[in-house]
Design a protein around this motif. Structure first.
Motif, mmCIF file in Angstrom:
data_model
loop_
_atom_site.group_PDB
_atom_site.id
_atom_site.type_symbol
_atom_site.label_atom_id
_atom_site.label_comp_id
_atom_site.label_asym_id
_atom_site.label_seq_id
_atom_site.Cartn_x
_atom_site.Cartn_y
_atom_site.Cartn_z
ATOM 1 N N ARG A 1 -14.408 35.040 -21.422
ATOM 2 C CA ARG A 1 -12.746 34.685 -21.657
ATOM 3 C C ARG A 1 -12.651 33.310 -21.148
ATOM 4 O O ARG A 1 -11.383 32.661 -21.492
ATOM 5 C CB ARG A 1 -12.504 35.650 -20.888
ATOM 6 N N ARG A 2 -13.420 32.532 -20.517
ATOM 7 C CA ARG A 2 -12.954 31.126 -20.014
ATOM 8 C C ARG A 2 -13.470 30.239 -21.119
ATOM 9 O O ARG A 2 -13.129 28.948 -21.001
ATOM 10 C CB ARG A 2 -13.940 30.974 -18.759
ATOM 11 N N LEU A 3 -14.206 30.562 -22.094
ATOM 12 C CA LEU A 3 -14.768 29.516 -23.205
ATOM 13 C C LEU A 3 -13.481 29.458 -24.367
ATOM 14 O O LEU A 3 -13.335 30.573 -24.902
ATOM 15 C CB LEU A 3 -16.195 29.870 -23.367
ATOM 16 N N GLU A 4 -13.433 28.479 -24.708
ATOM 17 C CA GLU A 4 -12.574 28.213 -26.109
ATOM 18 C C GLU A 4 -13.453 28.155 -27.294
ATOM 19 O O GLU A 4 -13.266 28.794 -28.211
ATOM 20 C CB GLU A 4 -11.629 27.002 -26.151
ATOM 21 N N SER A 5 -14.601 27.629 -27.044
ATOM 22 C CA SER A 5 -15.685 27.620 -28.222
ATOM 23 C C SER A 5 -16.976 27.086 -27.969
ATOM 24 O O SER A 5 -17.062 26.482 -26.738
ATOM 25 C CB SER A 5 -15.098 27.121 -29.435
ATOM 26 N N ILE A 6 -17.824 27.295 -28.525
ATOM 27 C CA ILE A 6 -19.300 26.549 -28.230
ATOM 28 C C ILE A 6 -19.428 25.489 -29.653
ATOM 29 O O ILE A 6 -19.209 26.101 -30.572
ATOM 30 C CB ILE A 6 -20.574 27.618 -28.322
#
Length: 146
Positions: free
Chosen positions: A20-25
């Motif tokens: 949930r903390r990540l926007e994308s890889i």
């Protein structure tokens, strides 16, 4: 209650971030150095017309830089912190897995820098991983480095 976590590798360790903390890889192919920036700031890059500050997580941890050539794409986790987006450089990415929400204490021997960024150890099917917080990588200049 289960929660998805993102598994990756950094400086020879399996790590995890709450998904949930990540926007994308993303893969970053061009990083523009910023003169006089702190050492852990690798530079700037763009993603979908947005400027990202690229953070070298190895340098935050006091670990030697990865052996990469200048044009080789690098993998990063994009996170939003405040009004800004950051790209946290990783050595390798693995997968997103479900996590039962249970953490174990980080046992001694990982080093003070890892203890500063780790929130605990999570067990996954692929083995244990250090569950990391995003903030210590971004706010490194605001905290005493040990």
């Amino acid at each position: 209650m289960s929660e998805p976590i993102f598994i990756a590798e950094l400086a020879g360790r399996r790590i995890a971030f709450a998904a949930r903390r990540l926007e994308s890889i993303v893969e970053i192919s061009k990083i523009t150095p910023v003169p006089r920036s702190p050492d852990h700031i690798e530079g700037l890059t763009t993603l979908r017309s947005q400027t990202l500050t690229v953070i070298n997580c190895r340098r935050v941890l006091g670990v030697e830089d990865a052996d990469v050539s200048g044009d080789e794409p690098r993998q990063a986790a994009v996170v939003k912190h405040g009004m800004h987006q950051y790209a946290l450089l990783l050595d390798d990415v693995e997968d997103v897995v479900e996590w039962d929400g249970e953490t174990k204490d980080v046992l001694g021997g990982v080093g003070a820098a890892w203890e500063r960024v780790a929130n605990g150890v999570v067990e996954t099917e692929g083995g244990p991983a250090l569950l990391l917080d995003v903030e210590p990588f971004i706010e490194v200049g605001l905290q005493p480095v040990q």
